[in-house]
Design an enzyme around this catalytic site. Structure first.
Site: not given
Length: 475
Positions: A202-203, A208, A246, A279
């Site tokens: 899902g997106d 989400g 994170e 990141c």
């Protein structure tokens, strides 16, 4: 074309409640390579219900039984590593050799680290002669993972949740879902009980958000953008569930006057790794003025020498960005950077000879000041900003002047300087003189880089509640 529409719920592959196809794009060609389905509320509810039903049984299994299943998972992961490398390379554009060594290797490395930490981890601890402290699984966990290091992040969340007795629903990125689908196959083959591990694609706005707000989810562990992390925290607030984040970074790489001659080249190479989509990339290079001109020239030379080719090509090179959206974002920030600073390598557009695919030029922008957009926003592409400094105090001030605090870097041959500066940098990690971190080291950040820690013992503790019990021993 691959068809991966099903979800893994309660130990079986099931069709979506409502069909909602989503194309998976090969970033090296811009062609569709697979199709998945995006989940709806009914799919999320079914997965959470399966995890909730499995929790009582799984949480009471022995440490030895969980360790045996995790060991089996590692064996399967290792045996099927080439399948995983091919999936990651196809879905997010990692060069195939890099996918094998680093992308797949990160997953097995972290799994080994958790198994090592798990051996000596004590879930029951004596506080006094008659009082016991119990560390117990937090419950049903929603694990939301990104596209840039798929197995790194899935293993860092799924494995400690399993080891501590939690059950879970994994929502991988819809941009790069093929590796997660394969991981679910590994979980099934290893023999984990039905409902312990569930996967729903899902997106962020759909599954989400549904997981973040779900009343039967006890914890959300998320890796991704700071913007999305804030949204998840707000959605989770109504049910006061635990949230571990994170998030982004804008790492400073401080090159002192006595740094090793290769420090600049190594720093630029690290910045361009994974096409800058990390990141913890050292994207701000802070260079002592005595070495500044040489550093700019060396960084430009490194960028110009970095080959850019399709992910399927053999050898060491840089692949494409993951998507059209990412390509557009990086191009826009390069354009801003060119107006702010001095372009010395790379720039706008694709490298010569690459007409299709989300390829970008390794880019170096010099004469940057820390108030510029290019120094403050996380580009998430192969773009290096170079900033001069005069004194140690100035370097520390520049490094800390950011909303992020994930990883900073120090290059100096003076041990006292290295340790002194490391203590003052406001970040969860400080890498010095090119030294990597040990197996099981805590990964995480300060400030808007997040609030959790992943890996080893620290990662296990993220998924545990602490219970004090008096009168444990009969006096």
């Amino acid at each position: 074309m691959l068809e991966k529409r099903d979800f893994y719920i309660n130990g079986v592959w099931v069709s979506p409640a409502t069909a909602h196809d989503c194309a998976v794009i090969d970033p090296s060609t811009e062609d569709q390579c697979a199709v998945i389905s995006l989940g709806a509320q009914a799919d999320t509810d079914a997965a959470v219900a399966a995890a909730r039903a499995a929790f009582d049984g799984w949480s009471q299994t022995s440490k030895a039984d969980r360790a045996a299943l995790l060991t089996k998972l590692l064996e399967i992961y290792t045996t099927r590593g080439e399948e995983m490398a091919q999936a990651i390379s196809l879905e997010m554009g990692a060069p195939i050799e890099m996918a094998r060594a680093q992308q797949v290797g990160a997953g097995s490395w972290h799994l080994q680290g958790f198994l090592k930490a798990f051996e000596s981890f004590e879930f029951e601890r004596d506080y006094t002669a008659s009082e016991k402290t119990l560390l117990e699984p937090v419950g049903v966990c929603a694990l939301i993972t990104p596209w840039n290091w798929p197995m790194n992040q899935i293993v860092l969340k799924v494995v400690p949740a399993l080891a501590t007795g939690c059950t879970m629903v994994l929502k991988p990125s819809e941009v790069a879902p093929l590796s997660a689908h394969l991981f679910a196959e590994f979980m099934h083959e290893a023999g984990f009980p039905a409902g312990v591990f569930n996967l729903v694609n899902g997106d962020g706005a759909g599954v989400g958000s549904q997981l973040s707000a779900h009343p039967d989810v006890d914890m959300v562990s998320f890796t991704g953008s700071t913007r999305a992390g804030i949204a998840i925290s707000k959605a989770a607030a109504d049910t006061l569930k635990r949230v571990s984040l994170e998030l982004g970074g804008k790492g400073a790489n401080i090159i002192f006057e006595d740094a090793h001659p290769d420090a600049v080249k190594a720093g630029a190479t690290r910045c361009f790794g994974n096409t800058g989509q990390s990141c913890n990339a050292p994207t701000r290079m802070l260079v002592h003025k005595s070495r500044y001109d040489d550093a700019v020239a060396m960084a430009a030379e490194t960028a110009n020498a970095t080959a850019v080719r399709p992910a399927s090509d053999a050898g060491r090179h840089m692949g494409p960005l993951v998507s059209q959206a990412q390509y557009d974002k990086v191009q826009a920030l390069i354009e801003v950077g060119i107006t702010e600073g001095r372009l010395v390598a790379g720039g706008l557009g694709r490298p010569d000879g690459l007409e299709r695919g989300f390829f970008v030029k390794p880019t170096v922008i010099a004469d940057v000041t820390n108030d510029m957009t290019i120094a403050r926003e996380e580009v998430f592409g192969p773009v290096l900003s170079i900033i001069p400094f005069d004194t140690e105090e100035e370097a520390i001030a520049i490094a800390n002047d950011t909303p992020y605090g994930l990883t900073n870097y120090i290059q100096t041959q003076d041990d006292a300087t290295r340790r002194r500066v490391a203590r003052r940098l406001r970040s969860g990690m400080v890498a010095t003189n090119g030294q990597g971190f040990a197996l099981g080291s805590p990964f995480g950040g300060y400030k808007q880089s997040g609030n959790g820690r992943e890996g080893g013992t620290f990662g296990l503790e993220e998924f545990l509640e602490v219970k004090a019990v008096s009168g444990w021993a009969i006096e």
